[in-house]
Design a protein around this motif. Structure first.
Motif, PDB file in Angstrom:
ATOM      1  N   VAL A 179      26.601  46.472  30.121  1.00  0.00           N
ATOM      2  CA  VAL A 179      26.925  46.953  31.465  1.00  0.00           C
ATOM      3  C   VAL A 179      27.123  45.783  32.425  1.00  0.00           C
ATOM      4  CG1 VAL A 179      26.006  48.221  33.448  1.00  0.00           C
ATOM      5  CG2 VAL A 179      25.842  49.209  31.150  1.00  0.00           C
ATOM      6  N   GLU A 180      26.316  44.741  32.271  1.00  0.00           N
ATOM      7  CA  GLU A 180      26.470  43.548  33.118  1.00  0.00           C
ATOM      8  C   GLU A 180      27.842  42.899  32.920  1.00  0.00           C
ATOM      9  OE1 GLU A 180      23.223  41.079  31.985  1.00  0.00           O
ATOM     10  OE2 GLU A 180      21.784  42.052  33.335  1.00  0.00           O
ATOM     11  N   ALA A 181      28.307  42.886  31.680  1.00  0.00           N
ATOM     12  CA  ALA A 181      29.624  42.312  31.403  1.00  0.00           C
ATOM     13  C   ALA A 181      30.714  43.098  32.115  1.00  0.00           C
ATOM     14  CB  ALA A 181      29.876  42.291  29.902  1.00  0.00           C
ATOM     15  N   GLU A 182      30.572  44.430  32.140  1.00  0.00           N
ATOM     16  CA  GLU A 182      31.536  45.264  32.860  1.00  0.00           C
ATOM     17  C   GLU A 182      31.481  44.978  34.357  1.00  0.00           C
ATOM     18  OE1 GLU A 182      32.619  49.981  32.959  1.00  0.00           O
ATOM     19  OE2 GLU A 182      30.577  49.417  33.515  1.00  0.00           O
ATOM     20  N   ARG A 183      30.280  44.902  34.905  1.00  0.00           N
ATOM     21  CA  ARG A 183      30.130  44.643  36.344  1.00  0.00           C
ATOM     22  C   ARG A 183      30.760  43.315  36.742  1.00  0.00           C
ATOM     23  NH1 ARG A 183      23.712  45.726  36.774  1.00  0.00           N
ATOM     24  NH2 ARG A 183      23.660  48.018  36.724  1.00  0.00           N
ATOM     25  N   GLU A 184      30.489  42.279  35.952  1.00  0.00           N
ATOM     26  CA  GLU A 184      31.029  40.946  36.256  1.00  0.00           C
ATOM     27  C   GLU A 184      32.552  40.957  36.215  1.00  0.00           C
ATOM     28  OE1 GLU A 184      29.484  38.162  37.301  1.00  0.00           O
ATOM     29  OE2 GLU A 184      27.726  39.474  37.481  1.00  0.00           O
ATOM     30  N   ALA A 185      33.111  41.663  35.259  1.00  0.00           N
ATOM     31  CA  ALA A 185      34.567  41.744  35.149  1.00  0.00           C
ATOM     32  C   ALA A 185      35.165  42.473  36.342  1.00  0.00           C
ATOM     33  CB  ALA A 185      34.954  42.444  33.846  1.00  0.00           C
ATOM     34  N   LEU A 186      34.508  43.551  36.782  1.00  0.00           N
ATOM     35  CA  LEU A 186      34.995  44.274  37.957  1.00  0.00           C
ATOM     36  C   LEU A 186      34.933  43.408  39.209  1.00  0.00           C
ATOM     37  CD1 LEU A 186      33.386  47.786  37.290  1.00  0.00           C
ATOM     38  CD2 LEU A 186      35.831  47.230  37.192  1.00  0.00           C
ATOM     39  N   LYS A 187      33.869  42.610  39.334  1.00  0.00           N
ATOM     40  CA  LYS A 187      33.751  41.697  40.486  1.00  0.00           C
ATOM     41  C   LYS A 187      34.887  40.681  40.518  1.00  0.00           C
ATOM     42  CE  LYS A 187      28.704  41.854  41.046  1.00  0.00           C
ATOM     43  NZ  LYS A 187      27.449  41.060  40.909  1.00  0.00           N
ATOM     44  N   LYS A 188      35.372  40.336  39.325  1.00  0.00           N
ATOM     45  CA  LYS A 188      36.453  39.352  39.229  1.00  0.00           C
ATOM     46  C   LYS A 188      37.831  39.987  39.388  1.00  0.00           C
ATOM     47  CE  LYS A 188      33.826  36.256  36.220  1.00  0.00           C
ATOM     48  NZ  LYS A 188      33.703  35.677  34.855  1.00  0.00           N
ATOM     49  N   GLY A 189      37.850  41.287  39.686  1.00  0.00           N
ATOM     50  CA  GLY A 189      39.119  41.962  39.933  1.00  0.00           C
ATOM     51  C   GLY A 189      39.748  42.603  38.717  1.00  0.00           C
ATOM     52  N   LYS A 190      39.031  42.653  37.608  1.00  0.00           N
ATOM     53  CA  LYS A 190      39.578  43.294  36.411  1.00  0.00           C
ATOM     54  C   LYS A 190      39.666  44.806  36.626  1.00  0.00           C
ATOM     55  CE  LYS A 190      39.597  39.561  33.733  1.00  0.00           C
ATOM     56  NZ  LYS A 190      40.830  38.987  33.153  1.00  0.00           N
ATOM     57  N   ASN A 191      40.646  45.423  35.974  1.00  0.00           N
ATOM     58  CA  ASN A 191      40.743  46.880  36.067  1.00  0.00           C
ATOM     59  C   ASN A 191      39.702  47.545  35.173  1.00  0.00           C
ATOM     60  OD1 ASN A 191      41.750  46.943  33.374  1.00  0.00           O
ATOM     61  ND2 ASN A 191      43.860  46.738  34.085  1.00  0.00           N
ATOM     62  N   ARG A 192      39.609  48.860  35.278  1.00  0.00           N
ATOM     63  CA  ARG A 192      38.577  49.609  34.551  1.00  0.00           C
ATOM     64  C   ARG A 192      38.620  49.320  33.049  1.00  0.00           C
ATOM     65  NH1 ARG A 192      39.051  53.931  31.506  1.00  0.00           N
ATOM     66  NH2 ARG A 192      37.166  55.159  31.028  1.00  0.00           N
ATOM     67  N   LYS A 193      39.786  49.411  32.441  1.00  0.00           N
ATOM     68  CA  LYS A 193      39.910  49.221  30.997  1.00  0.00           C
ATOM     69  C   LYS A 193      39.497  47.817  30.585  1.00  0.00           C
ATOM     70  CE  LYS A 193      43.264  49.419  27.208  1.00  0.00           C
ATOM     71  NZ  LYS A 193      44.652  49.782  26.809  1.00  0.00           N
ATOM     72  N   ASP A 194      39.987  46.814  31.277  1.00  0.00           N
ATOM     73  CA  ASP A 194      39.662  45.428  30.931  1.00  0.00           C
ATOM     74  C   ASP A 194      38.174  45.138  31.148  1.00  0.00           C
ATOM     75  OD1 ASP A 194      42.250  44.942  30.204  1.00  0.00           O
ATOM     76  OD2 ASP A 194      42.829  43.974  32.091  1.00  0.00           O
ATOM     77  N   ALA A 195      37.578  45.790  32.142  1.00  0.00           N
ATOM     78  CA  ALA A 195      36.149  45.585  32.390  1.00  0.00           C
ATOM     79  C   ALA A 195      35.317  46.157  31.241  1.00  0.00           C
ATOM     80  CB  ALA A 195      35.750  46.233  33.714  1.00  0.00           C
ATOM     81  N   ILE A 196      35.720  47.318  30.744  1.00  0.00           N
ATOM     82  CA  ILE A 196      35.016  47.895  29.598  1.00  0.00           C
ATOM     83  C   ILE A 196      35.181  46.993  28.378  1.00  0.00           C
ATOM     84  CG2 ILE A 196      34.999  49.836  27.969  1.00  0.00           C
ATOM     85  CD1 ILE A 196      35.741  51.646  30.372  1.00  0.00           C
ATOM     86  N   MET A 197      36.378  46.435  28.201  1.00  0.00           N
ATOM     87  CA  MET A 197      36.595  45.569  27.052  1.00  0.00           C
ATOM     88  C   MET A 197      35.888  44.216  27.198  1.00  0.00           C
ATOM     89  SD  MET A 197      37.997  47.676  25.158  1.00  0.00           S
ATOM     90  CE  MET A 197      38.295  46.644  23.712  1.00  0.00           C
ATOM     91  N   ALA A 198      35.494  43.876  28.408  1.00  0.00           N
ATOM     92  CA  ALA A 198      34.651  42.684  28.593  1.00  0.00           C
ATOM     93  C   ALA A 198      33.292  42.917  27.938  1.00  0.00           C
ATOM     94  CB  ALA A 198      34.493  42.358  30.072  1.00  0.00           C
ATOM     95  N   ALA A 199      32.800  44.147  28.032  1.00  0.00           N
ATOM     96  CA  ALA A 199      31.556  44.503  27.335  1.00  0.00           C
ATOM     97  C   ALA A 199      31.756  44.426  25.828  1.00  0.00           C
ATOM     98  CB  ALA A 199      31.111  45.895  27.752  1.00  0.00           C
TER      99      ALA A 199
END
Length: 626
Positions: A217-237
């Motif tokens: 979940v932290e990986a998703e949050r960090e990606a969203l903070k960096k401006g990633k879209n929903r899909k890319d943020a999930i794939m960061a996890a």
């Protein structure tokens, strides 16, 4: 007079089949439906629907919850899913089966004296598939964030009241668990006491798993903070799990305990979106996963059975039971020799195996007065315009059938010291299933598994490793398509199902139980289509099971896996007349009080615009709808 008696018997069996009183009520809903193997996990699905999620979101939440609850699976196991996409009006398949790791070769296992890879421990593990499958489904077809979907599982990892089924399974398997330090730390909450496992109702805390899920979940949050879209943020996890610090600890913990999985194995693995396989049975399109599962065996059996008037024969009459048994034997003989990972050579002859013409020829082999103990694989190659390259191998193999004692139960589902009938216990302790549907038209059917108790936990991740390597063979004589190799998927028993009628969802259904899965799903489907049962009646109705097949799970010696011809499981309510007739036909009978298997299913009532849910009367399968 005899004709009148026969007509009366057929009418009576048909009426009793369609008018039976069920032990659990049908589940009704018009907005959404969530069904799975545990009440708390079904609640996780309901909570996700109430957040505004669709059926994919809810299915992912239930999958996460069942893994966290060790519903005879773990986060390190495997996931296979069918999804109906209402936007494209197509069924898609998600292949999230892990693969054999680096160094997993026939020579490696034979060097240890094995005829099959082991049932337990780090050498039984394929790479984890469930996290990747969940994240892929959520990113591409869900609507909520990973944080929202994992919220129930995270809360459970922080502490949930463990039910008796899992708690007692841990206690029964504690000697296995004590072999592995990280498993011992997680499961045995009362070390040194008479009962070392959690007590039923005890709040079970999994600190390591909680940390792992929180990291995702932290990986998703960090990606969203960096401006990633929903899909890319999930794939960061996803990347953190398969390439980051979670992967590093998983690999370290696996290697410390003798496992083979490497960082490269995790980084290279990916879930695959596939075209499912399909046959049409009397106007109903039935979908299954590809041949890396046993799913096509049900499609083959339907093709064979289409040549018979099953309704006219009569539900669970002697002739019906015999015809089913023979059709399943024909299909399983093909499964045992021809199914394997389609992404590895050689190419499986699926076009031939699923052709109606091939099924018609196979149906001619059914002997109407006796069981045929010598049924072997057929030759589907001419039905797709090819020559069979394995005729010599089939001749060398022969069709020897073992007559020693062998159970219907996959051995991972049998618990030592239990006074309970072993087959009954298998029904309760299989894997789990997940069924979800919503008013927008999304439908999901999943049969996840792997990492069941006694699981070897990989380091401080809290994740139990899969035991699915045991479904490979080491000898091409058994199956040239399913010989273990690094990067290859084993041919698994896991087999979600979906059916469409007139281009619209008709049934979504799945069951637990090793090699019996497609046997019970086949009969569930016929109960609805041929005999007019509703989904709850069909989920509870008396089924039969054949043991005339090679076991996919359990035992490292060939004799542990060989078919047991003529052995049949019947419901205890089977009349004496049918029992006696089957004995005369060469069958060896076993009995169980509940033989339908733990089926979960959804029927789509287009006339009334509602869902009908069926959840079996085995174990703790449970559904919630609105």
């Amino acid at each position: 007079m005899k004709h009148l008696v026969a007509i009366f018997f057929l009418l009576a069996t048909t009426l009793s089949a369609t008018a039976q009183q069920t032990q659990k009520p049908v589940l009704h809903g018009k907005n959404w439906m969530a069904i799975t193997g545990k009440p708390l996990a079904a609640t996780a699905g309901a909570m996700t629907f109430q957040k505004g999620g669709n059926a994919v979101d809810a299915a992912c939440a239930m999958l996460a919850a069942t893994c966290t609850m060790w519903d005879v699976l773990s986060w390190g196991g495997e996931t296979q899913a069918l999804i109906y996409n209402p936007k494209t009006k197509k069924v898609i398949a998600i292949n999230a089966m892990g693969v054999a790791p680096t160094g997993a070769t026939p020579e490696f296992f034979k060097g240890k004296g094995y005829n099959f890879p082991p049932e337990y421990g780090p050498l039984a593990a394929t790479t984890p598939g469930t996290p990747g499958g969940l994240l892929y489904m959520l990113a591409n077809y869900g609507t909520l964030s990973l944080e929202q979907v994992l919220a129930p599982a995270i809360e459970m990892a922080a502490g949930y009241p463990m039910e008796a089924q899992t708690a007692n399974s841990i206690e029964k398997n504690k000697e296995h668990i004590k072999q592995w330090p990280y498993s011992r730390k997680v499961f045995l909450t009362h070390p040194g006491e008479d009962r070392e496992a959690p007590e039923p109702g005890e709040i079970f805390v999994q600190k390591d798993l909680l940390q792992t899920l929180t990291k995702m979940v932290e990986a998703e949050r960090e990606a969203l903070k960096k401006g990633k879209n929903r899909k890319d943020a999930i794939m960061a996890a996803y990347d953190r799990f398969y390439k980051g610090d979670i992967a590093e600890e998983f690999v370290r913990g696996s290697k410390e305990q003798g496992g083979l999985i490497t960082m490269q194995d995790l980084a290279k693995w990916k879930p695959i979106e596939e075209e499912p396989l399909m046959v049409n049975y009397k106007g109903v399109d039935v979908y299954k996963m590809q041949q890396w599962t046993q799913g096509p065996v049900m499609l083959q059996a339907l093709n064979v059975l289409e040549n018979f008037d099953l309704k006219g024969i009569g539900y669970n009459s002697t002739k019906y039971i015999h015809t089913l048994y023979q059709a399943m034997n024909l299909s399983f003989a093909d499964r045992d020799f021809y199914y394997g990972d389609p992404y590895f050579a050689p190419q499986e002859p699926m076009k031939g195996l699923l052709s109606k013409a091939y099924a018609k020829e196979r149906a001619k082999l059914i002997q109407y007065d006796k069981n045929n103990p010598s049924i072997g694989p057929g030759d589907p190659y001419p039905f797709e315009g090819r020559k069979n390259p394995y005729l010599k191998l089939l001749k060398e193999r022969g069709y020897e059938m073992d007559t020693s004692k062998r159970n219907f139960a996959p051995s991972h589902d049998i618990r030592n010291g239990s006074s309970m009938n072993e087959y009954q216990e298998r029904l309760w302790l299989g894997t789990t299933t997940v069924e979800a549907a919503d008013k927008e038209g999304w439908v999901v059917s999943i049969t996840p598994s792997g990492g069941w108790v006694p699981a070897c936990i990989a380091g401080n991740t809290g994740i139990g490793m899969s035991q699915r390597m045991q479904s490979f063979v080491l000898d091409a004589k058994l199956n040239p398509f399913n010989v273990v190799a690094p990067g290859k998927r084993p041919r698994v028993t896991l087999t979600p199902s979906m059916a469409l009628k007139d281009g619209k969802p008709f049934l979504s259904f799945a069951v637990q139980g090793g090699d019996t899965q497609d046997q019970n799903l086949l009969q569930f489907f016929l109960n609805v289509v041929e005999f007019g049962m509703n989904v709850q009646q069909a989920a509870e109705a008396a089924n039969i099971n054949t043991n005339q097949l090679w076991l996919s799970l359990g035992g490292m010696k060939t004799d542990d896996r060989k078919p047991k011809p003529g052995h049949i499981l019947l419901n205890s309510s089977t009349p004496d007349s049918v029992r006696n007739e089957l004995k005369k036909m060469g069958y060896t009978l076993s009995f169980g009080d509940r033989t339908s298997g733990p089926i979960n299913a959804i029927f789509f009532d287009w006339k009334h615009g509602s869902f009908w849910g069926g959840s079996s009367n085995h174990g703790e399968d449970y559904g919630i709808a609105w």
